[in-house]
Design a protein around this motif. Structure first.
Motif, PDB file in Angstrom:
ATOM      1  N   UNK A  71      64.421  23.819 -60.304  1.00 44.36           N
ATOM      2  CA  UNK A  71      65.239  24.724 -59.136  1.00 44.36           C
ATOM      3  C   UNK A  71      66.059  25.909 -60.417  1.00 44.36           C
ATOM      4  N   UNK A  72      66.258  26.124 -61.168  1.00 43.60           N
ATOM      5  CA  UNK A  72      66.784  27.552 -61.160  1.00 43.60           C
ATOM      6  C   UNK A  72      65.396  27.813 -62.736  1.00 43.60           C
ATOM      7  N   UNK A  73      65.559  29.470 -62.494  1.00 44.30           N
ATOM      8  CA  UNK A  73      65.230  30.502 -63.271  1.00 44.30           C
ATOM      9  C   UNK A  73      65.742  31.484 -63.459  1.00 44.30           C
ATOM     10  N   UNK A  74      65.395  31.644 -65.216  1.00 42.72           N
ATOM     11  CA  UNK A  74      65.363  32.487 -66.120  1.00 42.72           C
ATOM     12  C   UNK A  74      64.366  33.159 -66.551  1.00 42.72           C
ATOM     13  N   UNK A  78      61.263  35.003 -57.979  1.00 43.96           N
ATOM     14  CA  UNK A  78      61.622  33.801 -57.577  1.00 43.96           C
ATOM     15  C   UNK A  78      61.414  33.916 -56.084  1.00 43.96           C
ATOM     16  N   UNK A  79      60.603  34.966 -55.147  1.00 42.66           N
ATOM     17  CA  UNK A  79      60.313  34.733 -54.525  1.00 42.66           C
ATOM     18  C   UNK A  79      58.817  35.247 -54.295  1.00 42.66           C
ATOM     19  N   UNK A  80      57.885  35.947 -55.527  1.00 44.83           N
ATOM     20  CA  UNK A  80      57.096  35.994 -56.463  1.00 44.83           C
ATOM     21  C   UNK A  80      56.249  34.423 -56.353  1.00 44.83           C
ATOM     22  N   UNK A  81      56.801  34.089 -57.187  1.00 49.12           N
ATOM     23  CA  UNK A  81      56.636  31.789 -57.702  1.00 49.12           C
ATOM     24  C   UNK A  81      57.081  31.556 -56.676  1.00 49.12           C
ATOM     25  N   UNK A  82      57.297  31.238 -55.494  1.00 56.54           N
ATOM     26  CA  UNK A  82      57.421  30.077 -54.573  1.00 56.54           C
ATOM     27  C   UNK A  82      58.082  30.584 -52.884  1.00 56.54           C
ATOM     28  N   UNK A  83      58.211  31.756 -52.765  1.00 54.87           N
ATOM     29  CA  UNK A  83      57.978  32.285 -50.997  1.00 54.87           C
ATOM     30  C   UNK A  83      59.234  31.401 -50.679  1.00 54.87           C
ATOM     31  N   UNK A  99      69.660  39.387 -68.442  1.00 47.67           N
ATOM     32  CA  UNK A  99      69.506  38.169 -67.886  1.00 47.67           C
ATOM     33  C   UNK A  99      69.718  37.965 -67.313  1.00 47.67           C
ATOM     34  N   UNK A 100      68.573  36.648 -66.277  1.00 48.02           N
ATOM     35  CA  UNK A 100      69.811  36.358 -64.864  1.00 48.02           C
ATOM     36  C   UNK A 100      69.317  34.699 -64.751  1.00 48.02           C
ATOM     37  N   UNK A 101      69.753  34.147 -64.118  1.00 52.42           N
ATOM     38  CA  UNK A 101      69.683  32.557 -63.181  1.00 52.42           C
ATOM     39  C   UNK A 101      69.333  33.488 -61.976  1.00 52.42           C
TER      40      UNK A 101
END
Length: 156
Positions: free
Chosen positions: A115-118, A76-81, A134-136
């Motif tokens: 706004x959810x990352x699977x 999520x950090x890599x994709x969205x900062x 897996x994680x959300x």
């Protein structure tokens, strides 16, 4: 003097890994954690120390879960900062980790929606898979981009 204490683990990280500067809160207690970004793919790692182990001298499941949470959610950090929180983390424990071993973890993005990352993740040591799952994750607040993140590369 007790004879059940292991010698200190070699704390060197493999080439390309950089120690994360997490000193506050829970992550400051379980670290040091390291990160490596190669071709836009981020992995995290840590060296198993005695303080990470259970009574059988294997890495404690809680330590591995905490590490998986960080290693898999970092996408999520890599994709969205953004700062992010864990909504769900489901894991299968497949093998144990031992004092002195270098543990790595990473994930792949399955879907980003509303706004959810699977993500699908893996934790390993060498050729041995320790955990899969897996994680959300949910981004909660944007922040300035950091090295290795897509937005950072766009501003550099």
């Amino acid at each position: 003097m007790s004879d059940d204490l292991a010698p200190p683990a070699a704390l060197e990280a493999p080439e390309g890994y950089v120690a994360l500067d997490f000193r506050r809160g829970f992550v400051g207690q379980i670290g040091p954690l390291h990160r490596r970004v190669v071709d836009g793919v981020a992995t995290m790692g840590f060296r198993v120390e005695e303080r990470h182990t259970n009574g059988m001298k294997n890495a404690h499941g809680g330590m591995l879960m905490s590490f998986a949470d960080m290693a898999w959610g970092q996408i999520v950090s890599v994709e969205t900062s953004s700062y992010w929180v864990t909504v769900r983390l489901t894991v299968d424990f497949l093998s144990s980790a031992h004092i002195g071993e270098w543990i790595e973890g990473g994930s792949e993005l399955i879907e980003a929606k509303e706004d959810l990352f699977l993500v699908r993740g893996r934790v390993w040591s060498g050729d041995r898979t320790l955990m899969t799952g897996t994680g959300v994750f949910k981004p909660i607040q944007r922040r300035d981009p950091r090295p290795g993140e897509k937005a950072y590369a766009a501003t550099a």
